[in-house]
Design an enzyme around this catalytic site. Structure first.
Site, short mmCIF file in Angstrom:
data_model
loop_
_atom_site.label_atom_id
_atom_site.label_comp_id
_atom_site.label_asym_id
_atom_site.label_seq_id
_atom_site.Cartn_x
_atom_site.Cartn_y
_atom_site.Cartn_z
N ASP A 37 0.84 -1.22 0.00
CA ASP A 37 0.00 0.00 0.00
C ASP A 37 0.87 1.25 0.00
O ASP A 37 0.62 2.19 -0.75
CB ASP A 37 -0.91 0.00 1.24
CG ASP A 37 -1.84 -1.19 1.26
OD1 ASP A 37 -2.33 -1.58 0.17
OD2 ASP A 37 -2.08 -1.75 2.34
N HIS A 76 -5.23 -3.25 5.89
CA HIS A 76 -4.99 -3.47 4.47
C HIS A 76 -6.33 -3.84 3.84
O HIS A 76 -6.65 -5.02 3.68
CB HIS A 76 -3.95 -4.57 4.28
CG HIS A 76 -3.79 -4.97 2.84
ND1 HIS A 76 -3.27 -4.14 1.88
CD2 HIS A 76 -4.11 -6.12 2.20
CE1 HIS A 76 -3.27 -4.76 0.72
NE2 HIS A 76 -3.77 -5.95 0.88
#
Lengths: 332, 332
Positions: free
Chosen positions: B161, B189
């Site tokens: 990410d 996440h």
């Protein structure tokens, strides 16, 4: 610190599986060094462009600081522009009901165009590694049409064959792969390939033991050869997919040897010249080579035994036949 | 030269696509160093064993001299034995008609066993990276059952990410990824993740320009966030396959940061402790961390703005809810 000027690395078949294994390793800096920025030129056929764009997104998301610029294209005349390295992974795949002539025909036209494109737009010093099969003849066709590029700059990948043979010997002798030296393959990257361990040795400390003292003759000329010849198929049977990761690794090994030099023999499919092994000129043939200062040299002081000479002859015949078919098709 | 003692690296989901991208890079020496031999312990489910054997053949054929020993197993109690590193790639994949509870249920039982196995047989100093989704809660379950392993040793991957957000900023600003510092993600996440660039800066020479001066607020809280949240899907749409290469790369980046240290913030999904961000204890939460001497530390001097605080709260709520479902299932 002055930054190095970016080099350009062009890759065909860039949306394929070997490329997917190869490109991340190149981008990590493993091959050209942690201080060498580069332009990536990714080439594939039209239907593969979305996948190629997906790959580029992943390369961006990997934050590889060494990537200077990336292009995706279907046109080798754009893709090979100013290339310092060209890695030709793409080729027309073999189908079940296809004759050798059909297969060669499809590939001859691909590598003819790529040879011309390299000749027109790549650097004259470009190092070209051909991987797509039938690799020896594809490389020969590339060399034929890359008129402005020295034929020495075009090499066919036979390193995976060599690596597989060292892998076998490592298991047979229960020794680390790094202890096994000077084993290589002669000739074609095909079932005719011949692995030669008669010059090989096991290196332990400073002690060199000839491999011929460590393995039986029967194994050397039997199982050792057939296992190597059929290793690709054996991997497919297990994985359900072809050996992309180890092929990509062999490309890296080959280029490391070529660029940084090597002290022992490595397998390289190179243009044949005057040599003591009765390999006629104008074939791309896997020879034992050593590399220094970015150039390879065929080792010419080996004494192949009679069986090996016979196998060299068999490979010569096969490659001459491939060449005749390929060059015949080029005249059509 | 004295040879280093081999370390042991265990990988679950080892026959999968992320593993295929990861393992060759590890074997090249990129992560643990060119002088660090290792044992590979490859773990996957029964139906994947043939593919795993195929992978081992390819690793052999890659002549990786750093590999000391390789085992393939379905049993984490065998696979994690003496592990110095455990990379948990395998998880139960999300199906279309599956509720979040169903998905958590399948995974909870996998990571419970793996936690127990790590606790019983791995080194007490093992560094564990959890990658399989839902990664935060899978890591929390692992930590819960790995009673003999410090919770600090278990980290969930949120580095992809972060890397994706730096990739976006690199394109937006037309600057190299290495010039962009201190950008990271908070929380889960998942689509709730929040990318925080309010502490980020562009580093050029010794000049640091705050990113907030370079990009619009609207973009920062809009497109920047949504592009990051949907980047995985966007790659799948292009490639037809999920982002294995960049995920593997993020694992390598995370471990390099953790092992070798970092001077700026990196995203790590770590066990929450007393922190000024109102993240309650006993969650695995993506925080801005710095690493030194093989340990991570949550950066505690940041001043999140109100919007960021709201997003942290949203992620806390989501993860508490996941934890409640998961721990509820564990009591069944």
């Amino acid at each position: 610190m002055t930054q190095k000027k970016p080099i350009t690395v062009a890759i065909t078949g860039a949306a394929g599986n070997i490329a997917y294994s190869l490109i991340f390793r190149i981008c990590s800096g493993e091959l050209f060094g942690n201080d060498q920025p580069f332009n990536l030129s990714l080439i594939d056929i039209e239907p593969a462009l979305p996948a190629l764009e997906g790959l580029v997104m992943e390369l961006q998301d990997s934050n590889f600081r060494l990537i200077n610029k990336t292009i995706c294209t279907t046109d080798p005349f754009e893709g090979f522009r100013d290339a310092d390295y060209a890695i030709l992974l793409g080729s027309y795949p073999r189908n079940k009901n296809q004759t050798r002539k059909d297969l060669l025909g499809k590939n001859v036209s691909i590598f003819k165009i790529q040879g011309k494109a390299l000749s027109f737009v790549a650097k004259k010093t470009v190092k070209v590694v051909v991987v797509g099969n039938p690799v020896n003849t594809n490389a020969l066709v590339t060399a034929k049409y890359a008129e402005n590029i020295p034929k020495e700059n075009i090499v066919a990948l036979t390193r995976l064959d060599m690596n597989r043979s060292i892998s076998q010997l490592s298991r047979k002798l229960n020794k680390n792969v790094s202890n096994i030296k000077n084993v290589f393959t002669w000739g074609n990257h095909s079932a005719s390939q011949f692995v030669d361990l008669s010059n090989g040795y096991l290196l332990e400390g400073s002690k060199k033991t000839p491999l011929t003292e460590l393995v039986e003759k029967e194994w050397t000329y039997g199982e050792f050869q057939t296992t190597n010849q059929t290793r690709g198929k054996a991997v497919i049977l297990k994985r359900g997919r072809s050996s992309a990761g180890s092929a990509a690794n062999a490309v890296i090994d080959l280029l490391k040897s070529w660029i940084y030099g090597t002290e022992t023999y490595v397998s390289m499919g190179v243009i044949s010249d005057n040599n003591p092994y009765n390999v006629p000129e104008n074939l791309i043939f896997s020879f034992p080579c050593t590399c220094k200062n970015g150039s390879w040299k065929i080792s010419k002081d080996l004494k192949p035994n009679d069986f090996c000479k016979k196998m060299i002859k068999k490979n010569v015949d096969e490659l001459v036949s491939e060449r005749n078919i390929a060059f015949g098709l080029l005249q059509d």
